[in-house]
Motif scaffolding. Structure first.
Motif, short mmCIF file in Angstrom:
data_model
loop_
_atom_site.label_atom_id
_atom_site.label_comp_id
_atom_site.label_asym_id
_atom_site.label_seq_id
_atom_site.Cartn_x
_atom_site.Cartn_y
_atom_site.Cartn_z
N SER A 278 0.79 -1.23 0.00
CA SER A 278 0.00 0.00 0.00
C SER A 278 0.83 1.29 0.00
O SER A 278 0.44 2.27 -0.64
N PRO A 279 2.00 1.32 0.69
CA PRO A 279 2.82 2.55 0.59
C PRO A 279 3.27 2.83 -0.85
O PRO A 279 3.34 3.99 -1.27
N LEU A 280 3.59 1.76 -1.60
CA LEU A 280 3.99 1.94 -3.00
C LEU A 280 2.81 2.45 -3.82
O LEU A 280 2.98 3.27 -4.74
N TYR A 281 1.62 1.98 -3.50
CA TYR A 281 0.41 2.43 -4.18
C TYR A 281 0.19 3.93 -3.98
O TYR A 281 -0.05 4.68 -4.93
N VAL A 282 0.32 4.38 -2.74
CA VAL A 282 0.14 5.80 -2.43
C VAL A 282 1.21 6.65 -3.12
O VAL A 282 0.91 7.70 -3.71
#
Length: 471
Positions: A278-282
């Motif tokens: 999820s951090p990569l997505y953001v």
């Protein structure tokens, strides 16, 4: 639903699907001779179908809202009004109907030079395309429901949801099967199929009602959603077991174990991997500068998980729900909820109207002799269907503050999931006409009974999602 989504994937990969979306042929061109549908006429018929669907959904929803009933019930009733049971505007070929049974097809024939053979081909293609859009609707609905759910709360109520799901599958299955065999002398195979149909829960219908009531994030709402997700998994396993019994005369243990293990690995793996990434997505969304980056990246994520769920013989809606749960944990949650709402408004009504349109109320006509035996069986199945789900809430111990009746009522609607069981049983030849009619009637009543009953059992005033968020 498994069979429906498989057909839908085949449609999406077929050559004519791409052709009719991108065809430069004029809109009202004459259909070609033979069985091949003219792509422009397919598009024209789909557009007419969408007009009917949206009109029926809004009219029904507005009427129900004004008489203090859930708007989703209005969408279902609107579907019945325009479907095979009433006006015959929205008719699907899988029900054994032809182009002559559809008023839309007759209107298309009057306004074009399409041949009878070409009209049948257009009718078939139009039904398939609308069914695809309907399945996309429920996938997007479950993605939106996942976004509005609280993963921590779902984990917290996980044990209670598991109890509700297991009891909600075992109780109606056992009561229905044994009652049909020993009370009505129904042969074992059709009795097992009917019992299996009683295990299903239509998560889409219940989730939409909970969202409309502002109860989705409540403890009761989260237990119902968690149990309905598990119900879907258990329902898939039960359907696989029963289908295997009909085809081979024996239950294949390996297939059962495969479904259980794959479902567990998929759900847990999707959530864990999603939270890790999820951090990569953001970061990816923040660095993109073009319009729609958040919405499209998120939809792609949901579709990928839905695809994976589908190819491992689970339901695509489980993938989209898991995607929503994962993205709800990110800082983009509220922005994404606002972006997905208009997409949901476009696709979700198609799903509910189609469920209503495919519901044939003629099986309720007692003047038809072949329906009478089915009515008696249906009465029994309806009682078992309601009791078998209502008791589930009361199996949760040590939680006096929970509205246990609401939990049980939320598990009642069978919707399109129950119709899939009936369809598989009919196609396999395992069901008699009366037993099939009884299952269909049980699905009809539970689908329409649950939304208003769910509103009544929540005694406190409904709280909108916006009010919940501000509080």
């Amino acid at each position: 639903m498994i069979a429906d989504i498989t057909i839908c994937m085949d449609i999406l990969t077929s050559s004519w699907f791409a052709t009719y979306f991108y065809s430069p042929v004029p809109l009202l061109a004459t259909a070609t001779e033979g069985e091949t549908a003219d792509s422009s006429l397919v598009l024209a018929s789909v557009l007419l179908s969408l007009v009917v669907i949206y009109f029926a959904s809004k009219l029904g929803g507005e009427i129900c809202f004004r008489i203090n009933l859930p708007p989703v019930l209005g969408e279902l009733v609107g579907g019945v009004a325009v479907g095979v049971s009433a006006l015959g505007l929205l008719v699907f070929p899988e029900g054994g109907f032809s182009a002559n049974d559809s008023l839309l097809m007759q209107f298309l024939q009057l306004t074009t030079e399409v041949t009878p053979e070409g009209l049948e081909a257009v009718f078939s293609s139009q039904g398939e395309v609308v069914s695809v859009l309907s399945e996309l609707g429920v996938i997007i609905l479950l993605f939106e429901i996942g976004l509005e759910s609280d993963l921590k709360e779902l984990i917290r109520v996980g044990p209670q949801a598991a109890i509700v799901a297991v009891v909600g599958v075992v109780t109606p299955f056992a009561l229905g099967t044994l009652g049909l065999v020993y009370g009505f002398n129904v042969p074992i195979v059709p009795a097992v199929f009917a019992g299996a149909a009683l295990t299903a829960t239509s998560i889409g219908i219940t989730a939409k009602v909970l969202a409309e009531l502002g109860r989705l994030s409540s403890s009761e709402g989260q237990i119902i959603i968690g149990a309905a997700v598990l119900d879907d998994i258990l329902g898939i396993i039960v359907l696989a077991v029963v289908a295997s019994l009909v085809k081979t005369g024996e239950i294949q243990v390996f297939n059962i174990l495969y479904l259980i293990v794959s479902a567990a690995i998929f759900l847990i793996g999707a959530i864990l991997l999603g939270r890790l990434l999820s951090p990569l997505y953001v970061k990816l969304v923040d660095e993109m500068k073009t319009r729609g980056q958040l919405l499209l990246v998120s939809i792609c994520f949901a579709f990928v998980l839905s695809y994976i769920a589908q190819i491992i013989q689970l339901e695509g809606i489980l993938g989209s729900f898991a995607a929503g749960l994962v993205l709800a944990e990110t800082t983009k949650r509220h922005e994404l909820e606002e972006l997905i709402a208009p997409i949901s408004d476009i696709f979700v009504p198609i799903f509910f109207v189609c469920v209503g349109a495919k519901t044939d109320l003629s099986v309720l006509n007692p003047t038809v002799p072949s329906n009478r035996e089915g009515l008696v069986l249906a009465l029994f199945l309806i009682v078992v269907a309601i009791i078998g789900k209502v008791v589930t809430g009361f199996t949760i111990l040590g939680k006096p503050d929970l509205n246990k009746l609401a939990i049980g009522v939320g598990m009642i609607p069978r919707g399109e999931v129950g119709l899939v069981f009936a369809g598989v049983g009919s196609a396999s030849g395992a069901l008699s006409q009366s037993t099939e009619a009884a299952i269909i009637m049980m699905v009809i009543l539970t689908t329409f009974l649950a939304p208003p009953w769910l509103r009544m059992v929540f005694k406190e005033p409904a709280v909108s999602p916006q009010e919940q968020e501000s509080s």
